[in-house]
Design a protein around this motif. Structure first.
Motif, PDB file in Angstrom:
ATOM      1  N   PRO A   1      11.682   6.078  -1.712  1.00 34.81           N
ATOM      2  CA  PRO A   1      12.297   7.364  -2.022  1.00 34.81           C
ATOM      3  C   PRO A   1      11.918   7.777  -3.437  1.00 34.81           C
ATOM      4  N   PRO A   2      11.957   9.060  -3.735  1.00 34.99           N
ATOM      5  CA  PRO A   2      11.580   9.506  -5.079  1.00 34.99           C
ATOM      6  C   PRO A   2      12.565   9.020  -6.125  1.00 34.99           C
ATOM      7  N   ALA A   3      12.061   8.850  -7.329  1.00 32.67           N
ATOM      8  CA  ALA A   3      12.931   8.471  -8.442  1.00 32.67           C
ATOM      9  C   ALA A   3      13.872   9.635  -8.758  1.00 32.67           C
ATOM     10  N   VAL A   4      15.117   9.317  -9.021  1.00 33.95           N
ATOM     11  CA  VAL A   4      16.129  10.321  -9.335  1.00 33.95           C
ATOM     12  C   VAL A   4      16.865   9.883 -10.579  1.00 33.95           C
ATOM     13  N   SER A   5      16.997  10.779 -11.549  1.00 35.32           N
ATOM     14  CA  SER A   5      17.701  10.428 -12.780  1.00 35.32           C
ATOM     15  C   SER A   5      19.200  10.414 -12.528  1.00 35.32           C
TER      16      SER A   5
ATOM     17  N   PRO B   1      10.540   0.049  -6.823  1.00 35.60           N
ATOM     18  CA  PRO B   1      10.662   0.275  -5.382  1.00 35.60           C
ATOM     19  C   PRO B   1      10.787  -1.027  -4.598  1.00 35.60           C
ATOM     20  N   VAL B   2      11.851  -1.132  -3.816  1.00 39.50           N
ATOM     21  CA  VAL B   2      12.176  -2.338  -3.045  1.00 39.50           C
ATOM     22  C   VAL B   2      12.299  -1.964  -1.572  1.00 39.50           C
ATOM     23  N   TYR B   3      11.699  -2.778  -0.703  1.00 37.87           N
ATOM     24  CA  TYR B   3      11.733  -2.573   0.744  1.00 37.87           C
ATOM     25  C   TYR B   3      12.601  -3.653   1.384  1.00 37.87           C
ATOM     26  N   MET B   4      13.605  -3.228   2.118  1.00 32.85           N
ATOM     27  CA  MET B   4      14.565  -4.142   2.717  1.00 32.85           C
ATOM     28  C   MET B   4      14.749  -3.770   4.196  1.00 32.85           C
TER      29      MET B   4
ATOM     30  N   ARG C   1       0.821  -1.212   0.000  1.00 30.28           N
ATOM     31  CA  ARG C   1       0.000   0.000   0.000  1.00 30.28           C
ATOM     32  C   ARG C   1       0.853   1.260   0.000  1.00 30.28           C
ATOM     33  N   GLY C   2       2.070   1.164   0.559  1.00 29.25           N
ATOM     34  CA  GLY C   2       2.958   2.314   0.583  1.00 29.25           C
ATOM     35  C   GLY C   2       3.610   2.610  -0.752  1.00 29.25           C
ATOM     36  N   GLY C   3       3.476   1.709  -1.712  1.00 31.68           N
ATOM     37  CA  GLY C   3       4.020   1.960  -3.036  1.00 31.68           C
ATOM     38  C   GLY C   3       5.194   1.091  -3.432  1.00 31.68           C
ATOM     39  N   PHE C   4       5.542   0.112  -2.603  1.00 32.17           N
ATOM     40  CA  PHE C   4       6.634  -0.799  -2.938  1.00 32.17           C
ATOM     41  C   PHE C   4       6.120  -1.955  -3.795  1.00 32.17           C
TER      42      PHE C   4
ATOM     43  N   SER D   1      18.507   6.457  -5.817  1.00 34.02           N
ATOM     44  CA  SER D   1      17.246   6.622  -5.097  1.00 34.02           C
ATOM     45  C   SER D   1      17.232   5.645  -3.921  1.00 34.02           C
ATOM     46  N   LEU D   2      17.619   6.146  -2.748  1.00 32.37           N
ATOM     47  CA  LEU D   2      17.748   5.283  -1.578  1.00 32.37           C
ATOM     48  C   LEU D   2      17.483   6.094  -0.310  1.00 32.37           C
ATOM     49  N   ARG D   3      16.851   5.449   0.644  1.00 24.42           N
ATOM     50  CA  ARG D   3      16.695   6.040   1.982  1.00 24.42           C
ATOM     51  C   ARG D   3      16.923   4.953   3.028  1.00 24.42           C
ATOM     52  N   VAL D   4      17.637   5.293   4.075  1.00 21.30           N
ATOM     53  CA  VAL D   4      17.832   4.389   5.202  1.00 21.30           C
ATOM     54  C   VAL D   4      16.970   4.874   6.355  1.00 21.30           C
ATOM     55  N   ASN D   5      16.015   4.051   6.759  1.00 25.01           N
ATOM     56  CA  ASN D   5      15.160   4.345   7.907  1.00 25.01           C
ATOM     57  C   ASN D   5      15.750   3.681   9.151  1.00 25.01           C
TER      58      ASN D   5
END
Length: 273
Positions: A261-265, A79-82, A19-22, A134-138
């Motif tokens: 995270p948002p797509a980045v070119s 989008p991948v959730y790890m 649901r979050g978009g992954f 395009s990466l974020r560490v939570n």
């Protein structure tokens, strides 16, 4: 610890992650030796052991890196959730390096990757992480109190080590999120809210304890609920903290905060370096 040969390392996302978009989840391990008393993953059907044994076992997918090398093209740009049912930076990762192997395999294919952890070991892999566009560490930092941390998650890393890892990531130009999830009792609401806001993470997420209402699914264990009752911390305290935090920064609550995270070119990513 059990070592297994797995058939796949990327699975279609489900539930709040979907649901979050992954589109995909990635779990190098099954189970987690941090064994946090409140962890929703203890109640998921992937686990062959009962919830009261959570934290006492771990299964490692010993061929995870080889699988990622083979299967990474299918998640290119997606989008991948790890990770959804484990922590990719729990202690065993220091030696096995399965998470790092997966990251190295993913790098040429540039998925939109979110890493969810409470493990400061994530800072070890800054050299790889900084090359994702395009990466974020939570990072999970559920309280400001080391005493509370020791009550609810005694085998997890100290809070200051998590903050230090976040600072290293941010200094390297990596997007970070602070996840106060679930929100445990807080010693000083104003000071903690100020610390989070002053750190300026890319995302801030808060969440009260999971409650499946007696149904099978994501839930909070009885041990954690009993500990919470002993502290006297309740829904009104949680709401007071969130309201205070919102005076200083944007706050997402619950599953609304878990998005890619948002797509980045490549051109934009290159201009940032």
């Amino acid at each position: 610890m059990e070592l297994i040969e797995s058939r796949s390392i990327f699975s279609p996302a489900t539930g709040f992650i979907r649901r979050g978009g992954f589109e995909w989840t990635c779990n190098p391990y099954i189970g987690c030796t941090f064994g946090c008393s409140y962890c929703y993953a203890a109640f998921l059907p992937q686990n062959r052991c009962p919830p009261n044994e959570w934290g006492k076992w771990i299964t490692a997918k010993k061929n995870a890196a080889a699988l990622a090398e083979k299967q990474a093209p299918r998640v290119a740009g997606e989008p991948v959730y790890m990770s959804s049912v484990t922590d990719p930076y729990q202690p065993i990762e220091r030696g096995l390096m399965l998470t790092r192997g997966i990251l190295e395999a993913l790098l040429p294919h540039q998925p939109r990757l979110t890493i969810q952890t409470r493990g400061p070991l994530v800072a070890r892999d800054i050299d790889v992480l900084k090359d994702f566009r395009s990466l974020r560490v939570n990072m999970s930092i559920p309280t400001d109190s080391e005493r509370v941390r020791q009550q609810f998650e005694p085998k997890a890393p100290p809070l200051d080590r998590r903050w230090d890892a976040l600072a290293q990531l941010k200094d390297a130009g990596i997007a970070v999120g602070v996840c106060v999830t679930p929100t445990l009792p807080i010693a000083n609401v104003d000071t903690f809210a100020r610390r989070i806001a002053d750190f300026k993470p890319d995302v801030v997420v808060c969440q009260d304890f999971h409650d499946a209402g007696g149904r099978f699914g994501a839930d909070t264990g009885a041990e954690a609920r009993a500990l919470l009752a002993e502290t006297g911390w309740g829904p009104a305290d949680y709401r007071r903290f969130v309201n205070r935090l919102r005076l200083s920064t944007t706050v997402f609550e619950g599953e609304t905060g878990f998005f890619p995270p948002p797509a980045v070119s490549a051109d934009v990513a290159g201009s940032r370096r």
